[in-house]
Scaffold this active site. Structure first.
Site, PDB file in Angstrom:
ATOM      1  N   GLU A  51       3.917 -52.157  -3.346  1.00  0.00           N
ATOM      2  CA  GLU A  51       3.358 -51.199  -2.393  1.00  0.00           C
ATOM      3  C   GLU A  51       1.886 -51.044  -2.708  1.00  0.00           C
ATOM      4  O   GLU A  51       1.520 -50.771  -3.857  1.00  0.00           O
ATOM      5  CB  GLU A  51       4.046 -49.840  -2.532  1.00  0.00           C
ATOM      6  CG  GLU A  51       5.429 -49.798  -1.909  1.00  0.00           C
ATOM      7  CD  GLU A  51       6.090 -48.435  -2.080  1.00  0.00           C
ATOM      8  OE1 GLU A  51       7.308 -48.385  -2.011  1.00  0.00           O
ATOM      9  OE2 GLU A  51       5.371 -47.443  -2.309  1.00  0.00           O
ATOM     10  N   GLU A  62       0.952 -36.134  -2.262  1.00  0.00           N
ATOM     11  CA  GLU A  62       0.763 -36.747  -3.574  1.00  0.00           C
ATOM     12  C   GLU A  62       0.537 -35.688  -4.646  1.00  0.00           C
ATOM     13  O   GLU A  62      -0.148 -34.701  -4.427  1.00  0.00           O
ATOM     14  CB  GLU A  62      -0.448 -37.699  -3.580  1.00  0.00           C
ATOM     15  CG  GLU A  62      -0.508 -38.695  -2.448  1.00  0.00           C
ATOM     16  CD  GLU A  62       0.673 -39.655  -2.375  1.00  0.00           C
ATOM     17  OE1 GLU A  62       1.425 -39.789  -3.357  1.00  0.00           O
ATOM     18  OE2 GLU A  62       0.848 -40.262  -1.308  1.00  0.00           O
TER      19      GLU A  62
END
Lengths: 277, 407
Positions: A51, A62
């Site tokens: 990824e 995040e």
């Protein structure tokens, strides 16, 4: 290629009876050259799929490690175009390891979904995860990706009920990504026993291989999750290695790839009856 | 983006079922939050239709907030500008000193109805943080307020007020350490604490249903204004003016007038150090459509789609986006969005203090800075209403610093 590359990789993993190790890195972290060096080294270190995060200024899902990675990347001048250029460069030496782009909606909207899909396919990317595009908003993006035979991977989470899992599955191809904790990346730890029934639910909803991410930091945890899932994603723990090696003035690539090796090894051993290595 | 949305017949019918105002709005949030967002949407729809909920809300607005707020004829300000008659809608007289409490009362009742036991909020100037802390104190709910570290520094009195009210203020150091980063951090908290936590968004932005819900709770401003100006003047005003950051006070004033096309709707964005410097917070005048914090709207962003920092003397306007309904009203031409610089707003702050004996919030002072232009354009015999959204006590240190005075 594209969707086909992901399918081929999971078919091969199935024949080996092992889970995938999926490594996440942020493109351009800590800069383009070292980021590319890390990317090129990932398959040999044991990453079955990769990824590649493209940085966004306001990454709302995040935790601090990937927030900081995005800042390092942006500070080094990373852009969506350079991210795709990095993937194209990687593809010159590797035509089999699937690459999934991961990020947030606005840089894609800014580019235009159709233009982005064409650019990403030309660069050799295989799929896309967009954290802030849920199924409710996914159709325009999914249509654009379909036109280029790229996979869209809509996230499944602990709060997604079976009805939503079906909706998610309808516009997901390649593999299913199960976010194992309600929370941001890299903070809470996933528990394999808790994750297992959810993996079964996600698999039942779409029939795709299920990779688990968002709460896996250690080889022990990776090994445990690899017993119940088709793949294990590690991101924050890798970008933390970059941060640590920068802080200690060590060679970034060596340190990250050695972490990848230990995690990949744990995943490979997970389904071996008597691990003796 | 498509071409600007076609002009609708009924402005008040928006958003549509998908939370869209034309191309704007929507629900761009992580999957973890989507089930909660749908739960909130359903709970709000049920509450909105429930006479008991509306009665409780109305009672609190009267007896706790102190509504209706006065509509005050500002005679000296009118004379000073030499144009239309100027009325001030006195939202700064509400409990806690701004319009923010209107929305907080509504949402805290909803949170209780939904059985939520923990409240989080973001704040810029601290007005929404104070209002959130206030309603949480009133109902005995724990409250965490995310506030950019820069704003904590420039709005210290409000930080102390929140602490006195029992809220925990979390100073956010990520990004530009202002309102957008506080909102990022609040969203991260919400995604982590999905089971017990209610996110009390303070402005008419974010993912559906927030823009519509906050607008509904703030529409009491425009509804009262309509009735009050009818009583005072026997007709509707020619224009209403409000400052716009996220845009909750403005949409609260505008919304009841949307279908009265004779009433001009004028929002004033923060031009910071000047539009030409690039250091401003004017999303419509200086931005492009994109997605941030759950909605498609005008945003300050660079050529790569990275969100750029907003700059304003006013912490409450220091945000790179704007509520999606404003973006739509701009595109369809129903509302007009002007700008005012830091310096113009400081002058306006002093002007209102000296002529009317009212210290406006530095946010509201942005609207006052364009008031003369609007009043003169409307002309003598006309009527202009300005939404005085907050009081300026919190800003005296900022104003003193800019005037080079120590206090």
């Amino acid at each position: 290629m594209t969707k086909a590359r992901i399918d081929a990789r999971f078919a091969a993993l199935r024949s080996e009876n092992r889970a995938a190790f999926v490594a996440y890195i942020m493109a351009g972290d800590p800069d383009y050259d070292r980021g590319l060096e890390i990317l090129k080294g990932l398959p040999a270190a044991g990453a079955d799929l990769i990824e590649v995060g493209f940085p966004f200024s306001d990454p709302m899902a995040e935790g601090p490690p990937i927030q900081r990675a995005a800042l390092r990347a942006l500070d080094s001048g990373m852009t969506l175009s350079k991210t795709l250029a990095m993937i194209a460069e990687f593809r010159k030496g590797d035509q089999t390891t699937p690459i999934i782009l991961m990020g947030y909606a606005n840089p894609l909207i800014n580019r235009g979904f159709a233009a982005f899909a064409q650019n990403a396919a030309a660069a050799g990317a295989d799929g896309l995860i967009v954290v802030d595009i849920p199924p409710e908003e996914a159709d325009p993006l999914a249509d654009a990706l379909d036109a280029e035979n790229l996979s869209l991977l809509l996230l499944s989470t602990p709060t997604s009920d079976d009805a939503r899992l079906k909706v998610i599955a309808r516009r997901t191809s390649g593999f299913a990504y199960y976010v194992s904790v309600a929370g941001v990346t890299g903070v809470k730890e996933a528990d394999a026993a808790t994750v297992a029934p959810h993996v079964a639910r996600v698999r039942a909803a779409g029939g795709l291989p299920v990779c688990v991410g968002f709460g896996i930091k250690t080889p022990e945890r990776a090994e445990a999750v690899a017993r119940v899932a088709d793949g294990v994603v590690v991101g924050s723990a890798l970008v933390e290695e970059i941060a640590a090696s920068l802080a200690m003035n060590e060679t970034v690539t060596t340190r990250v790839l050695s972490k990848v090796e230990s995690l990949a090894k744990a995943v490979r051993l997970a389904r071996v009856a008597s691990p003796t290595v | 983006m498509n071409a600007p949305s076609a002009k609708p017949n009924d402005y008040a019918a928006y958003p549509d079922a998908k939370g869209r105002f034309g191309d704007f709005g929507g629900q761009y949030v992580p999957e973890t939050l989507m089930p909660l967002v749908h739960e909130l949407d359903a709970a709000y729809a049920a509450a909105k239709a429930d006479p008991a909920f509306q009665a409780e809300l109305s009672g609190l607005l009267t007896h706790y907030v102190g509504r209706p707020s006065p509509l005050y004829f500002a005679e000296r300000l009118t004379d000073h500008f030499g144009g239309a008659k100027i009325y001030l809608k006195r939202e700064e007289l509400n409990h806690t000193g701004s319009h923010k409490i209107n929305n907080c009362i509504g949402q805290i009742l909803l949170a209780r109805r939904m059985g939520k036991t923990r409240i989080i909020a973001e704040t810029g100037a601290g007005q929404h943080g104070v209002a959130s802390a206030t309603v949480c104190a009133k109902y005995g709910l724990p409250c965490v307020v995310y506030m950019g570290a820069v704003d904590v520094e420039r709005q210290k009195p409000n930080v102390f007020r929140m602490n006195l009210l029992g809220a925990r203020v979390e100073a956010v150091t990520s990004g530009s350490a202002t309102l957008k980063d506080a909102m990022n951090e609040a969203l991260r908290d919400w995604v982590t604490n999905v089971h017990d936590t209610y996110y009390l968004i303070g402005t008419a932005a974010g993912m559906h249903p927030y823009p519509a819900m906050v607008r509904d709770f703030q529409s009491v401003i425009g509804l009262e204004t309509k009735a009050q100006v009818m009583e005072a003047e026997g007709r509707l005003p020619d224009a209403v003016v409000a400052c716009v950051g996220g845009g909750s006070n403005a949409i609260g004033m505008f919304h009841p007038f949307l279908n009265d096309e004779g009433v001009k709707l004028i929002g004033v964005e923060a031009a910071g150090e000047g539009m030409e410097t690039g250091r401003h917070a004017a999303a419509i005048n200086g931005g492009r459509p994109g997605v941030l914090h759950g909605n498609m709207t005008y945003l300050l962003q660079d050529s790569e789609g990275q969100i750029t920092e907003a700059h304003s003397i006013s912490a409450g306007l220091d945000y790179p986006g704007i509520g999606p309904e404003h973006s739509w009203l701009h595109d369809v031409g129903r509302a007009t969005y002007l700008t005012a610089t830091d310096l113009e707003s400081l002058e306006a702050f002093k002007l209102l203090a000296e002529l009317e004996g009212i210290l406006p919030a530095i946010e509201s002072a942005h609207a006052i800075a364009r008031l003369g232009d609007v009043a003169r354009e409307v002309g003598k015999g006309g009527i202009v209403v300005l939404n005085l959204s907050g009081r300026g006590d919190k800003d005296v240190a900022t104003v003193a610093a800019h005037l080079g005075m120590a206090i």
